[in-house]
Design a protein around this motif. Structure first.
Motif, PDB file in Angstrom:
ATOM      1  N   ARG A 136       0.819  -1.212   0.000  1.00  0.00           N
ATOM      2  CA  ARG A 136       0.000   0.000   0.000  1.00  0.00           C
ATOM      3  C   ARG A 136       0.855   1.265   0.000  1.00  0.00           C
ATOM      4  NH1 ARG A 136      -2.668  -1.016   5.967  1.00  0.00           N
ATOM      5  NH2 ARG A 136      -0.808  -1.849   6.935  1.00  0.00           N
ATOM      6  N   SER A 137       0.609   2.098  -0.973  1.00  0.00           N
ATOM      7  CA  SER A 137       1.301   3.376  -1.172  1.00  0.00           C
ATOM      8  C   SER A 137       2.786   3.229  -1.486  1.00  0.00           C
ATOM      9  CB  SER A 137       1.138   4.302   0.043  1.00  0.00           C
ATOM     10  OG  SER A 137      -0.072   5.000  -0.035  1.00  0.00           O
ATOM     11  N   ALA A 138       3.264   1.999  -1.743  1.00  0.00           N
ATOM     12  CA  ALA A 138       4.679   1.864  -2.105  1.00  0.00           C
ATOM     13  C   ALA A 138       4.957   2.428  -3.485  1.00  0.00           C
ATOM     14  CB  ALA A 138       5.095   0.395  -2.053  1.00  0.00           C
ATOM     15  N   LEU A 139       3.961   2.383  -4.372  1.00  0.00           N
ATOM     16  CA  LEU A 139       4.152   2.897  -5.723  1.00  0.00           C
ATOM     17  C   LEU A 139       3.768   4.371  -5.759  1.00  0.00           C
ATOM     18  CD1 LEU A 139       4.935   1.950  -8.590  1.00  0.00           C
ATOM     19  CD2 LEU A 139       2.494   1.678  -9.043  1.00  0.00           C
ATOM     20  N   PRO A 140       4.701   5.251  -6.083  1.00  0.00           N
ATOM     21  CA  PRO A 140       4.372   6.683  -6.153  1.00  0.00           C
ATOM     22  C   PRO A 140       3.343   6.943  -7.253  1.00  0.00           C
ATOM     23  CG  PRO A 140       6.746   6.286  -6.318  1.00  0.00           C
ATOM     24  CD  PRO A 140       6.072   4.966  -6.477  1.00  0.00           C
ATOM     25  N   PRO A 141       2.683   8.060  -7.210  1.00  0.00           N
ATOM     26  CA  PRO A 141       1.703   8.378  -8.254  1.00  0.00           C
ATOM     27  C   PRO A 141       2.352   8.775  -9.570  1.00  0.00           C
ATOM     28  CG  PRO A 141       1.790  10.146  -6.632  1.00  0.00           C
ATOM     29  CD  PRO A 141       2.657   9.043  -6.107  1.00  0.00           C
ATOM     30  N   TYR A 142       3.365   8.001 -10.005  1.00  0.00           N
ATOM     31  CA  TYR A 142       3.920   8.194 -11.337  1.00  0.00           C
ATOM     32  C   TYR A 142       2.912   7.704 -12.375  1.00  0.00           C
ATOM     33  CZ  TYR A 142       8.494   8.222  -8.895  1.00  0.00           C
ATOM     34  OH  TYR A 142       9.551   8.478  -8.067  1.00  0.00           O
ATOM     35  N   PRO A 143       2.881   8.275 -13.567  1.00  0.00           N
ATOM     36  CA  PRO A 143       1.972   7.789 -14.620  1.00  0.00           C
ATOM     37  C   PRO A 143       2.518   6.613 -15.411  1.00  0.00           C
ATOM     38  CG  PRO A 143       3.096   9.752 -15.378  1.00  0.00           C
ATOM     39  CD  PRO A 143       3.550   9.530 -13.964  1.00  0.00           C
ATOM     40  N   THR A 144       3.627   6.011 -14.954  1.00  0.00           N
ATOM     41  CA  THR A 144       4.292   4.956 -15.729  1.00  0.00           C
ATOM     42  C   THR A 144       3.356   3.818 -16.093  1.00  0.00           C
ATOM     43  OG1 THR A 144       6.361   5.483 -14.622  1.00  0.00           O
ATOM     44  CG2 THR A 144       6.248   3.372 -15.778  1.00  0.00           C
ATOM     45  N   LEU A 145       2.650   3.270 -15.130  1.00  0.00           N
ATOM     46  CA  LEU A 145       1.749   2.156 -15.408  1.00  0.00           C
ATOM     47  C   LEU A 145       0.542   2.613 -16.219  1.00  0.00           C
ATOM     48  CD1 LEU A 145       1.800   0.215 -12.013  1.00  0.00           C
ATOM     49  CD2 LEU A 145       3.154  -0.189 -14.066  1.00  0.00           C
ATOM     50  N   LEU A 146       0.062   3.823 -15.947  1.00  0.00           N
ATOM     51  CA  LEU A 146      -1.105   4.339 -16.654  1.00  0.00           C
ATOM     52  C   LEU A 146      -0.869   4.373 -18.162  1.00  0.00           C
ATOM     53  CD1 LEU A 146      -3.886   5.768 -16.565  1.00  0.00           C
ATOM     54  CD2 LEU A 146      -2.643   7.929 -16.324  1.00  0.00           C
ATOM     55  N   HIS A 147       0.344   4.683 -18.572  1.00  0.00           N
ATOM     56  CA  HIS A 147       0.637   4.816 -20.005  1.00  0.00           C
ATOM     57  C   HIS A 147       0.671   3.476 -20.735  1.00  0.00           C
ATOM     58  CE1 HIS A 147       2.785   8.909 -19.189  1.00  0.00           C
ATOM     59  NE2 HIS A 147       1.490   8.964 -19.032  1.00  0.00           N
ATOM     60  N   HIS A 148       0.645   2.376 -19.971  1.00  0.00           N
ATOM     61  CA  HIS A 148       0.723   1.049 -20.591  1.00  0.00           C
ATOM     62  C   HIS A 148      -0.437   0.146 -20.168  1.00  0.00           C
ATOM     63  CE1 HIS A 148       4.831   1.902 -21.977  1.00  0.00           C
ATOM     64  NE2 HIS A 148       5.040   2.424 -20.783  1.00  0.00           N
ATOM     65  N   LEU A 149      -1.545   0.735 -19.758  1.00  0.00           N
ATOM     66  CA  LEU A 149      -2.649  -0.069 -19.228  1.00  0.00           C
ATOM     67  C   LEU A 149      -3.166  -1.100 -20.223  1.00  0.00           C
ATOM     68  CD1 LEU A 149      -4.852   2.380 -17.111  1.00  0.00           C
ATOM     69  CD2 LEU A 149      -3.443   0.492 -16.314  1.00  0.00           C
ATOM     70  N   HIS A 150      -3.060  -0.810 -21.517  1.00  0.00           N
ATOM     71  CA  HIS A 150      -3.575  -1.759 -22.504  1.00  0.00           C
ATOM     72  C   HIS A 150      -2.774  -3.054 -22.519  1.00  0.00           C
ATOM     73  CE1 HIS A 150      -0.283   0.335 -24.524  1.00  0.00           C
ATOM     74  NE2 HIS A 150      -0.240  -0.625 -25.440  1.00  0.00           N
ATOM     75  N   ARG A 151      -1.603  -3.054 -21.902  1.00  0.00           N
ATOM     76  CA  ARG A 151      -0.757  -4.248 -21.877  1.00  0.00           C
ATOM     77  C   ARG A 151      -0.817  -4.996 -20.543  1.00  0.00           C
ATOM     78  NH1 ARG A 151       4.936  -2.077 -24.552  1.00  0.00           N
ATOM     79  NH2 ARG A 151       4.037  -1.036 -26.361  1.00  0.00           N
TER      80      ARG A 151
END
Length: 382
Positions: free
Chosen positions: A245-260
């Motif tokens: 919980r909360s270990a991942l900062p609110p970077y958009p890194t995962l958001l940019h690859h959600l389709h994968r």
């Protein structure tokens, strides 16, 4: 009262009975924490530990009362013992300089009535390791195993870029490693690393292992990608990567690859914040340089039954607030004040939707601008 050796041991046993399992931090943090107990007829009926640490807000360390491991005997619940004990637990920390307080609790409603509020939602994320492997490619970035002073300095420097992270004292890494059995890696040049990754590995009952990330600190996009690729390289042993919980900062890194991704999120109880000393909390906080703001406010009293008028002034990186006569342009409850302090209202529209009242959109916008140069994020959990 403050717990001596016998009372501490009794409180430790009570916490085990109350939580249904041993609370390891009661022992691990004993040398660093203030422990208070409630006693009736010679026996401990409630207790809790608290720590005086600092949290970064606006880039500056603000002294904070960190509340943890509170327990009330099951047979004593319902008599407001927890509320009275909480006041006693805060008292010595306030006397020693704490101007804000943070707590993690499943009793959100109870703490909200006492003036704490959650600035942001908290999630634990899980992602298929194969997805990370397909998305991110390893580079030739140096990777060093183990903790080092350079890695701790990097963490502290990056923590200043967010509202909420704890200024970790020297004992913190050892306590965390002992508690979670962490393995740590540093990314980038050995003397000037740009990434810090700590993870826990536990044997899975049926296959491979469970891999959980506890620290994910990166200074730039290249390091983020390298750290994600490194996690993906565990695909032969760990079917999924779990971010505590909360270990991942609110970077958009995962958001940019959600389709994968086969990505899941699980909501957790959030960290909650309360302002204990308003003038000092404003004075000690960091503020954006070049920002000039002057907003008349009305703020709910600590007892919740009256309102006090203030003038908030921020100028060239310095903030102050003082009591004034008259009426304010923006009205904040104690909980709304805490969310604003942490930068939890990113826009005036967001503040209005949760009931922040203002005479004008301009006044509310000015107020929100003062704390939104950094996002709220508390990766630490006690």
């Amino acid at each position: 009262m403050e717990a001596d050796e016998p009372l501490w041991q009794e409180y430790n046993e009570l916490a085990t009975r109350s939580y249904g399992h041993p609370v390891g931090d009661i022992t691990r943090l004993r040398d660093h924490a203030d422990i208070r107990v409630a006693v009736r007829d010679g026996r401990v009926i409630a207790g809790g530990l608290s720590l005086l640490l600092h949290q970064f807000f606006g880039g500056a360390p603000v002294p904070s009362a960190i509340i943890s491991a509170g327990a009330v005997a099951p047979e004593e619940r319902g008599d407001r013992i927890a509320s009275r004990l909480l006041t006693e637990r805060l008292r010595p920390l306030r006397e020693n300089g704490a101007v804000i307080s943070t707590v993690w609790t499943t009793s959100n409603g109870h703490l909200r009535r006492l003036g704490w509020q959650a600035p942001v939602p908290v999630f634990a994320w899980s992602i298929a390791t194969e997805d990370l492997k397909r998305t991110f490619t390893r580079s030739r970035m140096d990777i060093e195993h183990g903790r080092a002073q350079e890695g701790e300095e990097l963490q502290r420097r990056l923590a200043q870029q967010w509202n909420g992270p704890i200024l970790r004292p020297d004992w913190w890494p050892g306590w965390l490693d002992d508690k979670r059995e962490l393995t740590t890696y540093r990314f980038g040049p050995p003397q000037t690393p740009t990434g810090l990754l700590s993870l826990a590995m536990k044997r899975h009952p049926r296959h491979g292992m469970e891999l959980t990330v506890h620290d994910f600190w990166a200074a730039d996009t290249q390091t983020v990608n390298e750290m994600m690729a490194f996690l993906g390289s565990h695909h032969t042993r760990a079917p999924a990567i779990h971010f505590r919980r909360s270990a991942l900062p609110p970077y958009p890194t995962l958001l940019h690859h959600l389709h994968r991704y086969r990505l899941t999120a699980e909501a957790w109880h959030p960290w909650m914040l309360r302002i204990l000393d308003l003038p000092e909390a404003i004075r000690l906080r960091g503020w954006p340089t070049g920002l000039n703001v002057s907003v008349p406010l009305e703020i709910e009293s600590e007892t919740g039954d009256t309102w006090q008028s203030y003038l908030l002034e921020v100028k060239d990186g310095t903030g102050q607030i003082s009591a004034t006569p008259g009426h304010g342009d923006v009205r904040l409850t104690r909980g709304q004040l805490a969310v604003w302090y942490a930068g939890g209202y990113q826009t005036a529209a967001a503040a209005e939707l949760v009931g922040v009242a203002a005479k004008s959109r301009y006044a509310l916008t000015q107020l929100i601008r003062a704390t939104t140069d950094m996002e709220p994020w508390l990766p630490d959990h006690i």
